[in-house]
Every structure is written in structure tokens, then in C-alpha cells.
Design a protein around this motif. Structure first.
Motif, mmCIF file in Angstrom:
data_model
loop_
_atom_site.group_PDB
_atom_site.id
_atom_site.type_symbol
_atom_site.label_atom_id
_atom_site.label_comp_id
_atom_site.label_asym_id
_atom_site.label_seq_id
_atom_site.Cartn_x
_atom_site.Cartn_y
_atom_site.Cartn_z
ATOM 1 N N GLY A 1 0.811 -1.217 0.000
ATOM 2 C CA GLY A 1 0.000 0.000 0.000
ATOM 3 C C GLY A 1 0.840 1.261 0.000
ATOM 4 O O GLY A 1 0.604 2.179 -0.788
ATOM 5 N N VAL A 2 1.826 1.322 0.877
ATOM 6 C CA VAL A 2 2.703 2.495 0.946
ATOM 7 C C VAL A 2 3.507 2.625 -0.351
ATOM 8 O O VAL A 2 3.640 3.722 -0.904
ATOM 9 C CB VAL A 2 3.642 2.405 2.177
ATOM 10 C CG1 VAL A 2 4.705 3.484 2.135
ATOM 11 C CG2 VAL A 2 2.844 2.504 3.459
ATOM 12 N N SER A 3 4.005 1.512 -0.848
ATOM 13 C CA SER A 3 4.782 1.535 -2.095
ATOM 14 C C SER A 3 3.925 1.971 -3.273
ATOM 15 O O SER A 3 4.400 2.686 -4.157
ATOM 16 C CB SER A 3 5.378 0.150 -2.365
ATOM 17 O OG SER A 3 6.226 -0.232 -1.320
ATOM 18 N N MET A 4 2.659 1.561 -3.271
ATOM 19 C CA MET A 4 1.744 1.964 -4.339
ATOM 20 C C MET A 4 1.567 3.476 -4.331
ATOM 21 O O MET A 4 1.652 4.128 -5.378
ATOM 22 C CB MET A 4 0.391 1.282 -4.182
ATOM 23 C CG MET A 4 -0.583 1.669 -5.253
ATOM 24 S SD MET A 4 -2.307 1.945 -4.810
ATOM 25 C CE MET A 4 -2.360 2.632 -3.239
ATOM 26 N N ILE A 5 1.346 4.043 -3.149
ATOM 27 C CA ILE A 5 1.173 5.493 -3.059
ATOM 28 C C ILE A 5 2.420 6.205 -3.564
ATOM 29 O O ILE A 5 2.340 7.126 -4.385
ATOM 30 C CB ILE A 5 0.880 5.911 -1.603
ATOM 31 C CG1 ILE A 5 -0.480 5.376 -1.155
ATOM 32 C CG2 ILE A 5 0.915 7.430 -1.459
ATOM 33 C CD1 ILE A 5 -0.709 5.509 0.336
ATOM 34 N N LEU B 1 -7.422 10.764 6.565
ATOM 35 C CA LEU B 1 -6.286 11.209 5.759
ATOM 36 C C LEU B 1 -5.590 10.033 5.080
ATOM 37 O O LEU B 1 -5.115 10.150 3.951
ATOM 38 C CB LEU B 1 -5.286 11.984 6.618
ATOM 39 C CG LEU B 1 -5.749 13.357 7.094
ATOM 40 C CD1 LEU B 1 -4.697 13.980 8.006
ATOM 41 C CD2 LEU B 1 -6.049 14.272 5.931
ATOM 42 N N VAL B 2 -5.533 8.899 5.767
ATOM 43 C CA VAL B 2 -4.935 7.697 5.163
ATOM 44 C C VAL B 2 -5.762 7.256 3.960
ATOM 45 O O VAL B 2 -5.211 6.976 2.886
ATOM 46 C CB VAL B 2 -4.803 6.565 6.200
ATOM 47 C CG1 VAL B 2 -4.458 5.248 5.536
ATOM 48 C CG2 VAL B 2 -3.753 6.913 7.248
ATOM 49 N N VAL B 3 -7.077 7.198 4.116
ATOM 50 C CA VAL B 3 -7.943 6.816 2.995
ATOM 51 C C VAL B 3 -7.791 7.816 1.855
ATOM 52 O O VAL B 3 -7.667 7.427 0.686
ATOM 53 C CB VAL B 3 -9.418 6.714 3.455
ATOM 54 C CG1 VAL B 3 -10.359 6.551 2.274
ATOM 55 C CG2 VAL B 3 -9.584 5.565 4.436
ATOM 56 N N PHE B 4 -7.762 9.102 2.186
ATOM 57 C CA PHE B 4 -7.567 10.142 1.172
ATOM 58 C C PHE B 4 -6.242 9.950 0.449
ATOM 59 O O PHE B 4 -6.162 10.083 -0.770
ATOM 60 C CB PHE B 4 -7.624 11.520 1.846
ATOM 61 C CG PHE B 4 -7.400 12.661 0.904
ATOM 62 C CD1 PHE B 4 -8.389 13.048 0.022
ATOM 63 C CD2 PHE B 4 -6.197 13.343 0.904
ATOM 64 C CE1 PHE B 4 -8.184 14.106 -0.854
ATOM 65 C CE2 PHE B 4 -5.979 14.397 0.040
ATOM 66 C CZ PHE B 4 -6.975 14.784 -0.851
ATOM 67 N N SER B 5 -5.189 9.612 1.205
ATOM 68 C CA SER B 5 -3.866 9.431 0.591
ATOM 69 C C SER B 5 -3.806 8.182 -0.275
ATOM 70 O O SER B 5 -2.968 8.096 -1.166
ATOM 71 C CB SER B 5 -2.772 9.380 1.664
ATOM 72 O OG SER B 5 -2.882 8.206 2.418
ATOM 73 N N LEU B 6 -4.677 7.225 -0.040
ATOM 74 C CA LEU B 6 -4.731 6.037 -0.896
ATOM 75 C C LEU B 6 -5.467 6.317 -2.204
ATOM 76 O O LEU B 6 -5.158 5.728 -3.238
ATOM 77 C CB LEU B 6 -5.407 4.876 -0.165
ATOM 78 C CG LEU B 6 -4.628 4.260 0.985
ATOM 79 C CD1 LEU B 6 -5.516 3.310 1.765
ATOM 80 C CD2 LEU B 6 -3.394 3.541 0.473
#
Length: 128
Positions: free
Chosen positions: A33-37, A110-115
Motif C-alpha cells: 500500500g505504501v509503495s503503491m502510493i 487522511l490515510v484513505v484520502f492518501s490512498l
């Protein structure tokens, strides 16, 4: 805690908390997930630069090579993140354990928004 990557560390922590039953402390899904962002944000910047200097036709000529490059960059970022976040879930859990419910809900939004936002930026950039 590194202030430069605080944002991604929190996203990793929250994703790992959500998928903890499936992934455990190392959180492979969280790393993806982090790498995708990070990859999509980098792709947004690259696409914007290409759109400034090349026509859509010229970009389409190199699209296959560009897709291989994006996959390669994603894999490198996954490798770096897996090394960076390996066995750090407990550290993050200790750091953020005293969040109030309101803080947790706000930061979760904010996490959902950042995804979602990198995908929206990618679509908007491709429409330019």
C-alpha cells in the motif's frame, strides 16, 4: 521517528493495524500500500513532465517501455520499504498508542484520502 517519512510511517502503521490478522507484524499488504502510493505519486510527476515535453502520440510510442519502468520502480520501492519497515510495527504502535478516537478517525480519513488521491491525480494528469 524520522520526520521526513512520518506520513508514510503512519500510513504503514494504520494499514498494518487493519490487515494485522492476515499479515502479522511485518505487514506485506501495508508495504504494498505504501509503495503503491509512493510509486503512483512518482508516476504522476513523471507523466506531468512527459506531458509538458511530448505529445500524446510520442508518449504512446513509449508507453510499453514506460510501463516496464513503472513496474521496475514499484518493485524497487517495495524492496526499500520492506527493509525500512521490517519489524517496526511495535515501535509505531507504541508511538501512536495514545491517540484519541477523534485523532484516530481524522488521521484514518487522511490515510484513505492518501490512498485515493494519487489515482485521481494520475487520471487528471493523463487528461491534460
Amino acid at each position: 521517528m524520522n520526520k521526513n517519512s512520518f506520513f508514510f510511517e503512519y500510513i504503514y502503521y494504520r494499514l498494518n493495524s487493519f490487515y494485522f490478522k492476515w499479515d502479522g507484524r511485518n505487514g506485506f499488504t501495508s508495504i504494498i500500500g505504501v509503495s503503491m502510493i509512493q510509486s503512483i505519486l512518482l508516476g504522476d510527476v513523471i507523466l506531468l513532465i512527459l506531458k509538458v515535453f511530448l505529445t500524446d502520440y510520442e508518449i504512446s510510442l513509449y508507453s510499453k517501455n514506460l510501463s516496464y519502468g513503472v513496474i521496475f520502480i514499484f518493485l524497487i520501492i517495495c524492496f526499500v520499504n520492506s527493509y525500512k519497515y521490517k519489524n517496526r510495527f511495535n515501535e509505531f504502535k507504541t508511538y501512536w498508542k495514545n491517540e484519541t478516537a477523534i485523532q484516530r478517525r481524522y488521521k484514518g480519513g487522511l490515510v484513505v484520502f492518501s490512498l485515493i488521491m494519487p489515482w485521481i491525480l494520475l487520471v487528471l494528469t493523463s487528461l491534460l
